[in-house]
Motif scaffolding. Structure first.
Motif, PDB file in Angstrom:
ATOM      1  N   LEU A  24      52.799  40.603  51.880  1.00 20.75           N
ATOM      2  CA  LEU A  24      53.439  39.519  51.151  1.00 20.75           C
ATOM      3  C   LEU A  24      52.458  38.436  50.706  1.00 20.75           C
ATOM      4  O   LEU A  24      52.676  37.803  49.672  1.00 20.75           O
ATOM      5  N   HIS A  25      51.383  38.261  51.427  1.00 23.37           N
ATOM      6  CA  HIS A  25      50.447  37.196  51.058  1.00 23.37           C
ATOM      7  C   HIS A  25      49.899  37.379  49.655  1.00 23.37           C
ATOM      8  O   HIS A  25      49.464  36.442  49.027  1.00 23.37           O
ATOM      9  N   LYS A  26      49.943  38.590  49.140  1.00 22.01           N
ATOM     10  CA  LYS A  26      49.450  38.810  47.776  1.00 22.01           C
ATOM     11  C   LYS A  26      50.589  39.065  46.799  1.00 22.01           C
ATOM     12  O   LYS A  26      50.375  39.566  45.710  1.00 22.01           O
ATOM     13  N   GLY A  27      51.784  38.714  47.186  1.00 22.32           N
ATOM     14  CA  GLY A  27      52.938  38.889  46.316  1.00 22.32           C
ATOM     15  C   GLY A  27      53.679  40.167  46.659  1.00 22.32           C
ATOM     16  O   GLY A  27      53.385  40.825  47.647  1.00 22.32           O
ATOM     17  N   PRO A  28      54.644  40.515  45.817  1.00 24.14           N
ATOM     18  CA  PRO A  28      55.432  41.713  46.112  1.00 24.14           C
ATOM     19  C   PRO A  28      54.575  42.981  46.019  1.00 24.14           C
ATOM     20  O   PRO A  28      53.552  43.004  45.345  1.00 24.14           O
ATOM     21  N   TRP A  68      60.505  41.719  47.554  1.00 22.68           N
ATOM     22  CA  TRP A  68      59.426  42.353  48.302  1.00 22.68           C
ATOM     23  C   TRP A  68      58.691  43.388  47.458  1.00 22.68           C
ATOM     24  O   TRP A  68      57.528  43.703  47.716  1.00 22.68           O
ATOM     25  N   VAL A  69      59.381  43.973  46.487  1.00 23.97           N
ATOM     26  CA  VAL A  69      58.821  45.054  45.670  1.00 23.97           C
ATOM     27  C   VAL A  69      59.038  44.729  44.198  1.00 23.97           C
ATOM     28  O   VAL A  69      60.108  44.260  43.806  1.00 23.97           O
ATOM     29  N   GLN A  94      47.629  45.925  38.533  1.00 20.95           N
ATOM     30  CA  GLN A  94      47.133  46.496  39.782  1.00 20.95           C
ATOM     31  C   GLN A  94      48.334  46.886  40.630  1.00 20.95           C
ATOM     32  O   GLN A  94      49.099  46.041  41.070  1.00 20.95           O
ATOM     33  N   TYR A  95      48.491  48.182  40.838  1.00 21.94           N
ATOM     34  CA  TYR A  95      49.587  48.706  41.641  1.00 21.94           C
ATOM     35  C   TYR A  95      49.102  49.005  43.046  1.00 21.94           C
ATOM     36  O   TYR A  95      47.959  49.431  43.241  1.00 21.94           O
ATOM     37  N   ASP A  96      49.988  48.801  44.019  1.00 16.45           N
ATOM     38  CA  ASP A  96      49.696  49.154  45.401  1.00 16.45           C
ATOM     39  C   ASP A  96      50.067  50.607  45.676  1.00 16.45           C
ATOM     40  O   ASP A  96      49.393  51.301  46.420  1.00 16.45           O
TER      41      ASP A  96
END
Length: 185
Positions: free
Chosen positions: A42-46, A83-84, A105-107
């Motif tokens: 979460l610290h870097k966003g959803p 969250w997503v 940039q996707y996780d």
């Protein structure tokens, strides 16, 4: 007031806060370990998720819509709670995938479609669509290049034979530094 008294009061308050916290986590439909993973991100966003599907007209029909529906059903509560963040392009061309990877940039990337492994020459392919909706084979090495320097942490390959051998689609992505790759045998 003594230090011991303060410690007892703060300890009881911490336990009460933890109970409320666990109850609110349960209300999201997540278990505590899933929530902890999301909290760390979460610290870097959803969590940024790309659900990319390719279904060329000239290959056997897959039930991509059902697969997409299952992913959406699973992720929807997380999307609604922030969250997503999910992207689902409606274009199965390789150029579209590379464009998406360059723009955002996707996780996590779900790559869904047809795949195969060439046992004679020892490489995997994924079938993308061309501009006319027909199949285009993209070799594992070319697919892996699209992910270089893009920061993707996990790729889920929902394609036949994507993890068939010690070479191929999944292994090519691992060699490019993607730490988590799931494929199909």
């Amino acid at each position: 007031v003594t230090g011991t008294h303060i410690r007892l009061v703060l300890g009881r308050a911490a336990k009460a806060i933890e109970r409320v916290d666990r109850d609110s986590i349960a209300d999201t439909g997540l278990n505590f370990s899933d929530f902890s993973i999301l909290e760390a991100l979460l610290h870097k966003g959803p969590l940024r998720v790309l659900l990319f599907s390719a279904l060329p007209d000239d290959v056997k029909r897959l039930d991509i819509e059902e697969e997409q529906a299952q992913v959406l059903q699973t992720l929807n509560p997380l999307i609604q709670d922030g969250w997503v963040a999910l992207e689902m392009p409606d274009d199965g061309r390789f150029e579209t995938l590379t464009h998406e990877l360059q723009q955002q940039q996707y996780d996590l990337v779900f790559l869904s479609g047809h795949g195969r492994y060439d046992w004679e020459d020892h490489y995997g392919v994924f079938y993308f669509e061309n501009a006319h909706g027909r199949a285009v084979e993209i070799k594992d090495s070319e697919l892996a290049k699209a992910f270089i320097g893009r920061g993707v942490s996990c790729v889920v390959l929902s394609a036949c034979e994507s993890a068939k051998a010690t070479t191929g689609l999944a292994q090519s992505l691992v060699k490019q530094g993607i730490t988590h790759v799931v494929g199909m045998r």
